[in-house]
Design an enzyme around this catalytic site. Structure first.
Site, PDB file in Angstrom:
ATOM      1  N   ASN A  62       0.748  -1.143  -0.055  1.00 40.05           N
ATOM      2  CA  ASN A  62      -0.013   0.044  -0.031  1.00 40.05           C
ATOM      3  C   ASN A  62       1.131   1.289  -0.134  1.00 40.05           C
ATOM      4  O   ASN A  62       0.635   2.141  -0.900  1.00 40.05           O
ATOM      5  CB  ASN A  62      -0.924   0.006   1.406  1.00 40.05           C
ATOM      6  CG  ASN A  62      -1.730  -1.058   1.152  1.00 40.05           C
ATOM      7  OD1 ASN A  62      -2.077  -1.926   0.360  1.00 40.05           O
ATOM      8  ND2 ASN A  62      -2.141  -1.531   2.679  1.00 40.05           N
ATOM      9  N   TYR A  84      -6.461 -14.816   7.868  1.00 39.47           N
ATOM     10  CA  TYR A  84      -5.426 -14.893   6.758  1.00 39.47           C
ATOM     11  C   TYR A  84      -5.064 -16.506   6.578  1.00 39.47           C
ATOM     12  O   TYR A  84      -5.309 -17.269   7.354  1.00 39.47           O
ATOM     13  CB  TYR A  84      -4.216 -14.409   7.642  1.00 39.47           C
ATOM     14  CG  TYR A  84      -4.083 -12.845   7.597  1.00 39.47           C
ATOM     15  CD1 TYR A  84      -3.944 -12.071   6.740  1.00 39.47           C
ATOM     16  CD2 TYR A  84      -4.663 -12.503   8.930  1.00 39.47           C
ATOM     17  CE1 TYR A  84      -3.942 -10.532   6.969  1.00 39.47           C
ATOM     18  CE2 TYR A  84      -4.682 -11.144   9.170  1.00 39.47           C
ATOM     19  CZ  TYR A  84      -4.313 -10.236   8.331  1.00 39.47           C
ATOM     20  OH  TYR A  84      -4.386  -8.859   8.614  1.00 39.47           O
ATOM     21  N   TYR A 107       3.181  -3.911  14.633  1.00 40.77           N
ATOM     22  CA  TYR A 107       2.978  -5.157  15.271  1.00 40.77           C
ATOM     23  C   TYR A 107       1.969  -5.872  15.183  1.00 40.77           C
ATOM     24  O   TYR A 107       0.773  -5.230  15.621  1.00 40.77           O
ATOM     25  CB  TYR A 107       3.594  -4.666  16.747  1.00 40.77           C
ATOM     26  CG  TYR A 107       3.353  -5.869  17.650  1.00 40.77           C
ATOM     27  CD1 TYR A 107       4.009  -7.004  17.383  1.00 40.77           C
ATOM     28  CD2 TYR A 107       2.199  -6.131  18.671  1.00 40.77           C
ATOM     29  CE1 TYR A 107       4.135  -8.128  18.335  1.00 40.77           C
ATOM     30  CE2 TYR A 107       2.440  -6.982  19.567  1.00 40.77           C
ATOM     31  CZ  TYR A 107       3.447  -8.205  19.299  1.00 40.77           C
ATOM     32  OH  TYR A 107       3.023  -9.139  19.994  1.00 40.77           O
ATOM     33  N   LYS A 139       2.590   8.269  15.349  1.00 40.97           N
ATOM     34  CA  LYS A 139       0.782   8.398  14.627  1.00 40.97           C
ATOM     35  C   LYS A 139       0.313   7.962  15.831  1.00 40.97           C
ATOM     36  O   LYS A 139       0.481   6.906  16.528  1.00 40.97           O
ATOM     37  CB  LYS A 139       0.832   7.717  13.342  1.00 40.97           C
ATOM     38  CG  LYS A 139       1.487   7.971  12.046  1.00 40.97           C
ATOM     39  CD  LYS A 139       1.697   6.788  11.271  1.00 40.97           C
ATOM     40  CE  LYS A 139       2.655   5.872  11.653  1.00 40.97           C
ATOM     41  NZ  LYS A 139       2.721   4.579  10.617  1.00 40.97           N
ATOM     42  N   ARG A 140      -0.983   8.829  15.800  1.00 45.96           N
ATOM     43  CA  ARG A 140      -1.907   8.514  17.142  1.00 45.96           C
ATOM     44  C   ARG A 140      -3.302   8.730  16.570  1.00 45.96           C
ATOM     45  O   ARG A 140      -3.943   9.438  17.341  1.00 45.96           O
ATOM     46  CB  ARG A 140      -1.472   9.249  18.104  1.00 45.96           C
ATOM     47  CG  ARG A 140      -0.324   9.360  18.826  1.00 45.96           C
ATOM     48  CD  ARG A 140      -0.036  10.067  20.192  1.00 45.96           C
ATOM     49  NE  ARG A 140      -0.192  11.300  19.853  1.00 45.96           N
ATOM     50  CZ  ARG A 140      -0.187  12.132  20.644  1.00 45.96           C
ATOM     51  NH1 ARG A 140      -0.587  11.573  21.926  1.00 45.96           N
ATOM     52  NH2 ARG A 140      -0.276  13.530  20.533  1.00 45.96           N
ATOM     53  N   ALA A 145      -4.682   3.633   6.864  1.00 48.15           N
ATOM     54  CA  ALA A 145      -4.363   5.050   7.174  1.00 48.15           C
ATOM     55  C   ALA A 145      -2.847   5.248   7.518  1.00 48.15           C
ATOM     56  O   ALA A 145      -2.294   6.213   6.976  1.00 48.15           O
ATOM     57  CB  ALA A 145      -5.033   5.633   8.455  1.00 48.15           C
ATOM     58  N   GLY A 146      -2.229   4.372   8.320  1.00 53.56           N
ATOM     59  CA  GLY A 146      -0.921   4.373   8.570  1.00 53.56           C
ATOM     60  C   GLY A 146      -0.106   4.189   7.381  1.00 53.56           C
ATOM     61  O   GLY A 146       1.050   4.933   7.353  1.00 53.56           O
ATOM     62  N   ASP A 147      -0.450   3.077   6.362  1.00 53.07           N
ATOM     63  CA  ASP A 147       0.394   3.047   5.395  1.00 53.07           C
ATOM     64  C   ASP A 147       0.575   4.291   4.303  1.00 53.07           C
ATOM     65  O   ASP A 147       1.647   4.566   3.832  1.00 53.07           O
ATOM     66  CB  ASP A 147       0.022   1.865   4.530  1.00 53.07           C
ATOM     67  CG  ASP A 147      -0.229   0.349   5.294  1.00 53.07           C
ATOM     68  OD1 ASP A 147       0.488   0.427   6.550  1.00 53.07           O
ATOM     69  OD2 ASP A 147      -1.021  -0.073   5.017  1.00 53.07           O
TER      70      ASP A 147
HETATM   71  P1  ADP Z   1      -2.523   3.109  11.691  1.00 47.86           P
HETATM   72  O1  ADP Z   1      -3.307   2.705  10.477  1.00 47.86           O
HETATM   73  O2  ADP Z   1      -1.434   2.590  11.589  1.00 47.86           O
HETATM   74  O3  ADP Z   1      -3.417   2.378  12.724  1.00 47.86           O
HETATM   75  P2  ADP Z   1      -3.277   5.509  12.935  1.00 47.86           P
HETATM   76  O4  ADP Z   1      -4.720   5.124  13.168  1.00 47.86           O
HETATM   77  O5  ADP Z   1      -2.284   6.369  14.012  1.00 47.86           O
HETATM   78  O6  ADP Z   1      -2.538   4.605  12.044  1.00 47.86           O
HETATM   79  O7  ADP Z   1      -3.403   6.778  11.579  1.00 47.86           O
HETATM   80  C1  ADP Z   1      -2.572   7.148  10.700  1.00 47.86           C
HETATM   81  C2  ADP Z   1      -2.592   8.582  10.275  1.00 47.86           C
HETATM   82  O8  ADP Z   1      -3.945   8.371   9.724  1.00 47.86           O
HETATM   83  C3  ADP Z   1      -2.949   9.655  11.566  1.00 47.86           C
HETATM   84  O9  ADP Z   1      -1.522  10.070  11.917  1.00 47.86           O
HETATM   85  C4  ADP Z   1      -3.857  10.572  10.827  1.00 47.86           C
HETATM   86  O10 ADP Z   1      -2.988  11.565   9.831  1.00 47.86           O
HETATM   87  C5  ADP Z   1      -4.701   9.594  10.093  1.00 47.86           C
HETATM   88  N1  ADP Z   1      -5.892   9.585  10.684  1.00 47.86           N
HETATM   89  C6  ADP Z   1      -6.185   8.088  11.287  1.00 47.86           C
HETATM   90  N2  ADP Z   1      -7.249   8.121  11.833  1.00 47.86           N
HETATM   91  C7  ADP Z   1      -7.747   9.535  11.654  1.00 47.86           C
HETATM   92  C8  ADP Z   1      -8.947  10.074  12.255  1.00 47.86           C
HETATM   93  N3  ADP Z   1     -10.095   9.761  12.759  1.00 47.86           N
HETATM   94  N4  ADP Z   1      -9.237  11.555  11.707  1.00 47.86           N
HETATM   95  C9  ADP Z   1      -8.319  11.973  11.092  1.00 47.86           C
HETATM   96  N5  ADP Z   1      -7.197  11.379  10.505  1.00 47.86           N
HETATM   97  C10 ADP Z   1      -6.901  10.312  10.813  1.00 47.86           C
END
Ligand code: ADP
Length: 329
Positions: free
Chosen positions: A41, A107, A175, A234-235, A265-267
């Protein structure tokens, strides 16, 4: 600038409609077939930004493996680092939607050819030669989890050499507990690879799951001790944290009016960040790019936005970042 992403692409089967897994008459929803994988991705979105990308994995010689290669090529991604193992086929996963809208993943990837990445008996010397031409190598904790232990050592040695020659390594710990023999093994492996990481792109949820952290400050401290020079945490919708040169900054995540599906989102954040960094942007400006890519992706169902609906925008100005004390997080 050239980046290579290392990992696994799988066949994905997802329900066409959102809703419970069973219809009222017990029937199952129709499934839509596509391809996905965390580093895949990210590779797709980096390639869409115009940075030159190679994808490195192992596939089989079945029609799906051929389709994956065509798919990569259609995104302008170089596939010269892909080896095809005779008689094999890629891993598969299915997505189920529960009645409450949660998504569940099942999977079938135990036999995936990608598990042979950097293993003895493969064309790993040819892969290393290609990787030596790169400016940046991107991998994740999923890449490491599926690899054999001896192959991980081989990759670690290679990354040491690659960095010694000026290459940069970017790593997302991603992880996934069920891919590892134990949390202790995962911790040891991640710690070893942190020693060879220049840019860490972590999600606090993963840090919590892997290290039982309760506060971001704990993750920041541990990764700083491990020698990470550039750490992005990222949060989800919470401000993204950047620790660099001993300074901690926070960049707000712009609100997304309609979050449709946070898959990828993270990717996609990682793609926006790395694409910008490789094109010379500062870490803070790159976080803004990461946020912008992720905001687009979470407005769509699935990890990859159809190409036609994914316009490439010019980079925005640097965001306003706040300097924060680690006691505040
Ligand atoms: P992952 O997909 O690895 O769990 P995160 O959930 O921390 O990663 O999200 C990665 C990025 O996606 C965030 O830093 C932000 O830019 C965006 N993002 C995720 N959730 C939201 C949200 N509810 N609203 C706006 N942006 C978001």
């Amino acid at each position: 600038m050239k980046l290579a992403a290392l990992g696994e692409v799988m066949v994905e089967l997802a329900p066409q409609a959102v809703g419970p897994a069973h219809g009222v008459d017990g029937s199952k929803p129709l499934l839509r077939q596509s391809f996905a994988g965390d580093t895949f991705n990210t590779a797709v979105y980096i390639a869409r930004s115009g940075v030159s990308v190679s994808y490195v994995t192992l596939l089989g010689d079945d029609p799906y493996s051929d389709e994956i290669q065509s798919r990569l090529q259609s995104e302008g991604i170089d596939i010269g680092g892909i080896e095809q193992l005779p008689g094999r086929c890629p891993g598969l996963y299915m997505i189920q939607n529960s009645a409450d809208g949660e998504r569940y993943f099942t999977y079938w990837r135990g036999e995936s050819p990608a598990r042979q990445l950097f293993a003895a008996g493969t064309q790993r010397e040819a892969v290393k030669s290609r990787l030596r031409e790169m400016d940046c190598i991107y991998l994740s904790g999923i890449t490491l989890a599926i690899m054999q232990s001896q192959a991980r050592t081989e990759l670690l040695d290679f990354l040491r050499e690659f960095r010694g020659n000026g290459g940069r390594v970017a790593f997302d710990s991603n992880y996934r507990s069920r891919l590892w023999d134990s949390v202790e093994v995962a911790r040891d492996v991640v710690m070893e690879f942190l020693q060879q990481t220049d840019i860490a792109l972590f999600t606090f949820e993963d840090e919590q799951a892997l290290w039982a952290d309760t506060r971001p400050a704990q993750s920041l401290k541990r990764n700083c001790r491990a020698g990470i020079a550039e750490l992005v945490l990222k949060r989800g919708p919470e401000p993204v944290l950047l620790q660099r040169d001993g300074q901690l900054s926070a960049v707000d995540v712009p609100p997304v009016p309609k979050v449709v599906d946070t898959t990828g989102a993270g990717d996609s954040f990682n793609a926006g960040y790395l694409a910008a960094r490789l094109q010379g942007a500062s870490p803070l400006a790159s976080i803004a790019e990461g946020n912008r890519y992720a905001a687009q992706v979470i407005g769509y169902r699935g990890a990859i936005i159809p190409r036609a609906e994914n316009p490439v925008h010019a980079m925005e100005n640097s965001p306003v970042a706040r300097t924060v004390a680690d006691t505040a997080v």
